[in-house]
Design a protein around this motif. Structure first.
Motif, PDB file in Angstrom:
ATOM      1  N   UNK A  50    -119.710  20.760  22.465  1.00 27.64           N
ATOM      2  CA  UNK A  50    -118.831  21.540  21.596  1.00 27.64           C
ATOM      3  C   UNK A  50    -118.769  22.982  22.075  1.00 27.64           C
ATOM      4  N   UNK A  51    -117.658  23.614  21.734  1.00 24.44           N
ATOM      5  CA  UNK A  51    -117.492  25.032  22.050  1.00 24.44           C
ATOM      6  C   UNK A  51    -118.259  25.863  21.024  1.00 24.44           C
ATOM      7  N   UNK A  52    -118.558  27.148  21.409  1.00 22.79           N
ATOM      8  CA  UNK A  52    -119.327  28.011  20.496  1.00 22.79           C
ATOM      9  C   UNK A  52    -118.583  28.267  19.197  1.00 22.79           C
ATOM     10  N   UNK A  53    -117.250  28.140  19.217  1.00 16.90           N
ATOM     11  CA  UNK A  53    -116.451  28.349  17.998  1.00 16.90           C
ATOM     12  C   UNK A  53    -116.412  27.100  17.127  1.00 16.90           C
ATOM     13  N   UNK A  54    -117.064  26.002  17.545  1.00 14.55           N
ATOM     14  CA  UNK A  54    -117.067  24.739  16.800  1.00 14.55           C
ATOM     15  C   UNK A  54    -118.468  24.419  16.277  1.00 14.55           C
ATOM     16  N   UNK A  55    -119.243  25.482  15.973  1.00 16.16           N
ATOM     17  CA  UNK A  55    -120.642  25.267  15.604  1.00 16.16           C
ATOM     18  C   UNK A  55    -120.849  24.980  14.111  1.00 16.16           C
ATOM     19  N   UNK A  56    -119.774  24.697  13.355  1.00 15.28           N
ATOM     20  CA  UNK A  56    -119.874  24.172  11.987  1.00 15.28           C
ATOM     21  C   UNK A  56    -119.351  22.738  12.037  1.00 15.28           C
ATOM     22  N   UNK A  57    -120.230  21.749  12.052  1.00 10.66           N
ATOM     23  CA  UNK A  57    -119.792  20.367  12.270  1.00 10.66           C
ATOM     24  C   UNK A  57    -120.728  19.401  11.555  1.00 10.66           C
ATOM     25  N   UNK A  58    -120.246  18.177  11.441  1.00 11.52           N
ATOM     26  CA  UNK A  58    -121.063  17.089  10.877  1.00 11.52           C
ATOM     27  C   UNK A  58    -120.828  15.826  11.708  1.00 11.52           C
TER      28      UNK A  58
END
Length: 362
Positions: A50-58
């Motif tokens: 994942x990219x650093x801007x996609x670090x809110x995920x489940x």
């Protein structure tokens, strides 16, 4: 056919079904994505990148069991953040927020609530890519810039130290020159006071010879010249004493309205006899009726100094010109000769009192 049937329990035991866990869904900032679009391989293990801007995920995971799927309790942990298992109940997803860039390992397992047995732990490697300014290339550039900055600081410090050292040496040299200059001025001031007595003794006999009625006109002319030069020498001595007083702050300039035309003609006229004796063409061009606010003693020093140097360095049978005029409310004093000249590179040193200009050009 008559007989009987006997049933015996065999030694075969049915193996408990423990299905593998599959990672099948991905949500980023609440938006569903196909997890396989983000999966790559790492030594045969799945890697979620994942990219650093996609670090809110489940991440959603499932143990596929159509009979007892609702009887499983799930556990997970993110090894690099937490060493303890987190019991998630029957919820088959794990959410993560504000995960820093780096490498992580998501471990997931389940427990069968009926039998109490646990399934095999499955792992998903997760990589959060750093922003461009935290990449290896960026750190390499930072290192180069830091090294360049350190070199620049070192060179600047060395240059500053060298300049400071040169400044201290120059200051010490100037201080030494000032001390020598002061000692010379004190010496000349003291010795000039001793000149006053013999000049007075010269002036007295000149007055007597001039007042003698039987003196020859030829003798009278040169006795007058001797008296005039003695008076002039006495005046120069007094000017030197006044200069010393002015330099030490014991005398302030006396600015007043002065007829510069008359004063300049009188000062320039004192050099006619010298010009005649050396066959020098001496021209005086002074505009009439020039009146100016100045200190007459300081102005006299200027003219005498310029003319003395002009006669000192003029060649034999040369030319000397002194001009005094006013243009656009500015006073101009020009003194020129045909003798030795100052080298171009030494012109800025003219007003340096500690510099002796002895290299002249013809």
């Amino acid at each position: 056919m008559n007989g009987f049937i006997t049933i015996h329990e065999n030694e075969y035991a049915q193996k408990e079904y423990l299905p593998a866990i599959a990672f099948n869904r991905l949500s980023i900032f609440g938006k569903e994505y196909n997890i396989y679009d983000f999966l790559t391989g790492k030594k045969g293990k799945p890697l979620l990148e994942l990219d650093y801007s996609q670090n809110f995920f489940s991440v959603t995971f499932t143990a596929i069991d159509y009979l007892h799927g609702n009887d499983y309790t799930y556990f997970y942990k993110l090894d690099e953040l937490n060493d303890s298992w987190i019991e998630n109940g029957s919820l088959n997803s794990a959410a993560f927020t504000n995960i820093s860039p780096g490498q992580y390992t998501l471990s997931v397992k389940y427990r069968n609530n009926i039998t109490g047995n646990e399934g095999e732990t499955q792992q998903l490697y997760i990589r959060i890519l750093p922003p461009w300014y935290l990449t290896r290339l960026a750190y390499f550039i930072y290192g180069i810039l830091g090294l360049g900055l350190a070199v620049a600081i070192f060179l600047f410090s060395r240059k500053w130290y060298t300049m400071k050292k040169l400044s201290i040496v120059e200051q010490l040299n100037r201080q030494q020159k000032e001390e020598v200059y002061e000692s010379k001025i004190r010496f000349f001031t003291n010795i000039t006071n001793e000149f006053c007595t013999p000049l007075t003794l010269i002036h007295g006999p000149c007055e007597k010879l001039l007042s003698y009625p039987g003196s020859d006109p030829y003798i009278h002319k040169y006795i007058t010249l001797i008296r005039h030069n003695a008076e002039r020498l006495n005046q120069l001595i007094q000017e030197l004493i006044e200069f010393r007083r002015l330099e030490t702050g014991n005398r302030q300039p006396e600015i007043k309205q002065v007829s510069l035309s008359s004063l300049a003609e009188q000062l320039a006229g004192a050099f006619y006899e010298l010009a005649e004796s050396r066959n020098i063409i001496y021209r005086v061009e002074i505009d009439q009726e020039i009146s100016w606010n100045t200190d007459p003693a300081c102005f006299s020093k200027i003219i005498n100094n310029l003319l003395s140097n002009a006669f000192k360095y003029v060649n034999t049978e040369g030319n000397i010109l002194i001009k005094l005029f006013v243009i656009n409310n500015m006073l101009h004093l020009h003194v020129s000769n045909t003798g030795k000249g100052i080298r171009k590179e030494q012109i800025p040193e003219i007003f340096d009192r500690y510099k002796i200009l002895d290299n002249f050009e013809f």
